[in-house]
Every structure is written in structure tokens, then in C-alpha cells.
Motif scaffolding. Structure first.
Motif, short mmCIF file in Angstrom:
data_model
loop_
_atom_site.label_atom_id
_atom_site.label_comp_id
_atom_site.label_asym_id
_atom_site.label_seq_id
_atom_site.Cartn_x
_atom_site.Cartn_y
_atom_site.Cartn_z
N PRO A 14 0.82 -1.21 0.00
CA PRO A 14 0.00 0.00 0.00
C PRO A 14 0.86 1.26 0.00
O PRO A 14 1.86 1.33 0.68
N SER A 15 0.44 2.22 -0.78
CA SER A 15 1.14 3.50 -0.83
C SER A 15 0.16 4.56 -1.28
O SER A 15 -0.99 4.28 -1.59
N ASN A 16 0.59 5.80 -1.34
CA ASN A 16 -0.30 6.87 -1.78
C ASN A 16 -0.55 6.81 -3.27
O ASN A 16 -1.45 7.46 -3.79
N GLY A 17 0.28 6.08 -4.00
CA GLY A 17 0.07 5.93 -5.44
C GLY A 17 0.40 4.52 -5.87
O GLY A 17 1.54 4.09 -5.75
N ASP A 27 -5.57 5.46 -5.62
CA ASP A 27 -6.86 5.07 -5.06
C ASP A 27 -6.73 4.38 -3.71
O ASP A 27 -7.66 3.77 -3.22
N VAL A 28 -5.54 4.46 -3.10
CA VAL A 28 -5.31 3.88 -1.79
C VAL A 28 -5.41 4.97 -0.73
O VAL A 28 -4.92 6.08 -0.92
N PHE A 29 -6.07 4.65 0.39
CA PHE A 29 -6.33 5.65 1.42
C PHE A 29 -5.04 6.31 1.91
O PHE A 29 -4.05 5.64 2.22
N ASP A 30 -5.06 7.63 1.98
CA ASP A 30 -3.90 8.41 2.42
C ASP A 30 -4.11 8.82 3.87
O ASP A 30 -4.84 9.77 4.17
N HIS A 127 -11.56 7.44 -2.66
CA HIS A 127 -10.81 6.34 -2.06
C HIS A 127 -9.61 6.85 -1.26
O HIS A 127 -9.33 6.36 -0.17
N LYS A 128 -8.93 7.82 -1.80
CA LYS A 128 -7.70 8.29 -1.16
C LYS A 128 -7.98 9.07 0.12
O LYS A 128 -7.18 9.03 1.07
N TYR A 129 -9.13 9.76 0.19
CA TYR A 129 -9.45 10.59 1.34
C TYR A 129 -10.82 10.23 1.92
O TYR A 129 -11.57 11.10 2.36
N SER A 130 -11.15 8.95 1.91
CA SER A 130 -12.47 8.49 2.31
C SER A 130 -12.88 8.97 3.70
O SER A 130 -12.10 8.91 4.65
N GLU A 131 -14.11 9.48 3.80
CA GLU A 131 -14.72 9.94 5.06
C GLU A 131 -13.99 11.12 5.69
O GLU A 131 -13.90 11.24 6.91
N THR A 132 -13.44 12.00 4.85
CA THR A 132 -12.81 13.23 5.33
C THR A 132 -13.38 14.40 4.53
O THR A 132 -14.18 14.20 3.60
N TYR A 272 -7.89 -2.55 -6.00
CA TYR A 272 -7.32 -2.96 -7.29
C TYR A 272 -7.87 -4.29 -7.78
O TYR A 272 -7.52 -4.75 -8.87
N ASP A 273 -8.76 -4.95 -7.01
CA ASP A 273 -9.33 -6.24 -7.41
C ASP A 273 -10.49 -6.00 -8.37
O ASP A 273 -11.47 -5.33 -8.02
N TYR A 274 -10.40 -6.56 -9.58
CA TYR A 274 -11.41 -6.29 -10.62
C TYR A 274 -12.80 -6.79 -10.22
O TYR A 274 -13.83 -6.26 -10.70
N ALA A 275 -12.88 -7.81 -9.35
CA ALA A 275 -14.16 -8.40 -8.99
C ALA A 275 -14.85 -7.65 -7.86
O ALA A 275 -16.04 -7.87 -7.61
#
Length: 325
Positions: A14-17, A27-30, A127-132, A272-275
């Protein structure tokens, strides 16, 4: 670091990008983002949007009364959002051929939920800033705001600021995405309203009045609300078998109404999971569609999370409610 954490990190860091197919996908939470202290900016209502959404839902409600008199009801376009703007363009969870991209872009215009570029940009910010404050439809602000209210007011300044800083060259370099963006208004008029109205009128003699209120207006409103439930209901009600530390939930009703998008705790844990689910095609028509496109050779490179990594995440952060299958 526990054994479960090490296993998950080994497959996916996981990373910011996230780098996917040579493209940075943010799309990973920051967790480094901090909301600004002090009073929140004033809520500015966009009255044009309020009036349009009110009229739209009044028209859709009237369309419900016309259903008994209709000879046919066609519902098509959700795949343009779920398989297209969401899983393909927002997350790059699989690769699509040009013909498939064109089909999904047309279906996306039929859904009329902003063009692909804007939809994907806002979804990555979500996704990156969810619930903020930087989340376009921050569910902490309540069900109504997350469902439709975010479209009726000006965006929070942090949403705009963070959206401008995202790496979006994959979208800017996609000719199908940019073509749709340039011709979006025209494509919406034709595909969202004109064609759904004219087809039943021309081919099976439906009245234009009924054809406008049911295949056009009611269909559009139903797809809108099904999508909005992912932002609202799936962030409030349900279990959290993969990560109890985040708001997104597993919600069966949303899974059904949004053709597979309600496995939301899983999706925010593994964007990142297509399903968008560990269960493949189960209650997931969008995943079935993508699998069929792969069978036809129109899609490739589906990204998937290994069973071992899923189990590691369940053990590390799950709420204990996980049931396999």
C-alpha cells in the motif's frame, strides 16, 4: 509486523500511489491527510441542481404510475458505470480493448453521471481521502449528503484541491475517455434521453409520453439511486469482515441493486481487485460481464487478490463476521 501483515505486504505494498500496468493509480487511502482545524466553510447550495434533481424525481415518480400502461421496459446502462467508469477507468483493475472501451463509454453516457474523466477523478479522491473533508460524498456528513446532497452544494475546497493534485495522465492519454468528454453533452442527450424514448415508440408502438417517463426518465433515476446507494447505504449499514477500521460495509441490498458494487468493505480494502469481491460472480453481474469479455478476448489482465492475502487481512483487521462463500 505480524505474519499476516507481512503476507499482505509481500503481494501488495500500500502507498499513496499504486503502480498498475505502468500507471500510477492514486486510489489507496492516504492516512497522512489531516482535515483543517477551525470552522468548516459555509455550505453553498447549488439551486440549479436542487431544482433539476427535484423535477427528475417527480418525473420518475410519475413514471411509476405509468408502468401498467407500458408495453415494454428497458433497463440498460449500469455497466457503463460499474464495469467502465469504476472498475476499468477509476481503478485500472483490468484492461479493455478499444471496442469494449467504446461500448462502455456509450453506456456511461446513457447513465449520465458525469463524464468518465470527472467520475474517475472524483472516485479516486473518494478512495484516497475516504470519510474526510476531501471526500466528495463524505458519509460522515450523513446519509442524505452521501446519497444526493453532495451534488446539491458546492464541493468542499479540499475536494477540489486534492483532485487537482492527483496523477491523471492515464485518463488524459486515453482517447476514448477524452472523446467522450469533448462530446459528453451531445452523447447524453442522444443516449440517455432521446434513444431510450424513440426505440420503444418506433419498434413496438409505445406512446412517446410513456416512453419518455419510463425507459428514459424512470430508468435514469433508478440507475442514479442504485449508484448513490454505494456512497450512502454501503458506507453505513452492513458488516466489516475485512477491515473494521473503515466505514465501508458489505451490504447485500446494494450488491443487488448496483449489480455487484455492494461488497464495499472488501472493495475499499482491495480497490485494485477487478471483482470487488472475493466471491467472483456471486451476486456480481459486473464481474460476470468482465469475465465474459475476457472469454471473448475483449478484456485482459484482470487484477485479483490472492486467497492468502484476503485471509491475512481478515485475521488482522476483520470484525469477525466473515463467512466464506
Amino acid at each position: 509486523m505480524t505474519e499476516a501483515e507481512a503476507l499482505e505486504k509481500k503481494q501488495h505494498k500500500p502507498s499513496n500511489g499504486e503502480v498498475r500496468s505502468g500507471t500510477v493509480i492514486e486510489d489507496v487511502f492516504d492516512n497522512t491527510y489531516k482535515e483543517k482545524e477551525g470552522p468548516k466553510p459555509p455550505r453553498i447550495i447549488v439551486w440549479k441542481n436542487v431544482i433539476m434533481m427535484t423535477l427528475l424525481h417527480i418525473g420518475a415518480a410519475y413514471g411509476c404510475f405509468l408502468i401498467p400502461s407500458a408495453s415494454h421496459l428497458t433497463l440498460l446502462c449500469a455497466l457503463g458505470v460499474t464495469a467502465g467508469a469504476h472498475r476499468l477507468w477509476s481503478h485500472r483493475a483490468y484492461k479493455a480493448s478499444v471496442p469494449l472501451k467504446i461500448f462502455l463509454a456509450l453506456a456511461n453516457s446513457m447513465a449520465f453521471q458525469n463524464d468518465i474523466f470527472e467520475w474517475a477523478r472524483d472516485h479516486r479522491v473518494h478512495h484516497k481521502y475516504s470519510e474526510t473533508d476531501a471526500d466528495p460524498h463524505n458519509a460522515v456528513r450523513g446519509f442524505f449528503f452521501a446519497h444526493i446532497g453532495w451534488l446539491l452544494v458546492r464541493k468542499h475546497p479540499d475536494v477540489i484541491e486534492k483532485g487537482r493534485k492527483l496523477e491523471l495522465h492515464d485518463l488524459l492519454n486515453d482517447k476514448v475517455v477524452m472523446f467522450q468528454r469533448r462530446h459528453y453533452k451531445t452523447s447524453v442527450l442522444l443516449l440517455c434521453f432521446f434513444i431510450p424514448m424513440v426505440v420503444p415508440w418506433y419498434f413496438w408502438g409505445e406512446s412517446l409520453w410513456v416512453a419518455y417517463f419510463i425507459p428514459a426518465l424512470l430508468r435514469y433515476t433508478m440507475v442514479l439511486n442504485a449508484t448513490w446507494l454505494v456512497n450512502s447505504a454501503a458506507h453505513m449499514w452492513g458488516n466489516r469482515p475485512y477491515d473494521k477500521n473503515i466505514n465501508p460495509r458489505e451490504n447485500k441490498f446494494v450488491t443487488f441493486s448496483a449489480i455487484g458494487e455492494g461488497f464495499h468493505n472488501y472493495h475499499h480494502s482491495f480497490p485494485y481487485d477487478y471483482a470487488t469481491s472475493e466471491f467472483g460472480c456471486k451476486l456480481n453481474l459486473t464481474t460476470c460481464f468482465i469475465d465474459f469479455m475476457c472469454f471473448l478476448g475483449l478484456a485482459t489482465d484482470r487484477k485479483r487478490v490472492s486467497r492468502e492475502v484476503v485471509q491475512a487481512r481478515i485475521q488482522r483487521t476483520g470484525d469477525g463476521s466473515h463467512r466464506s462463500g
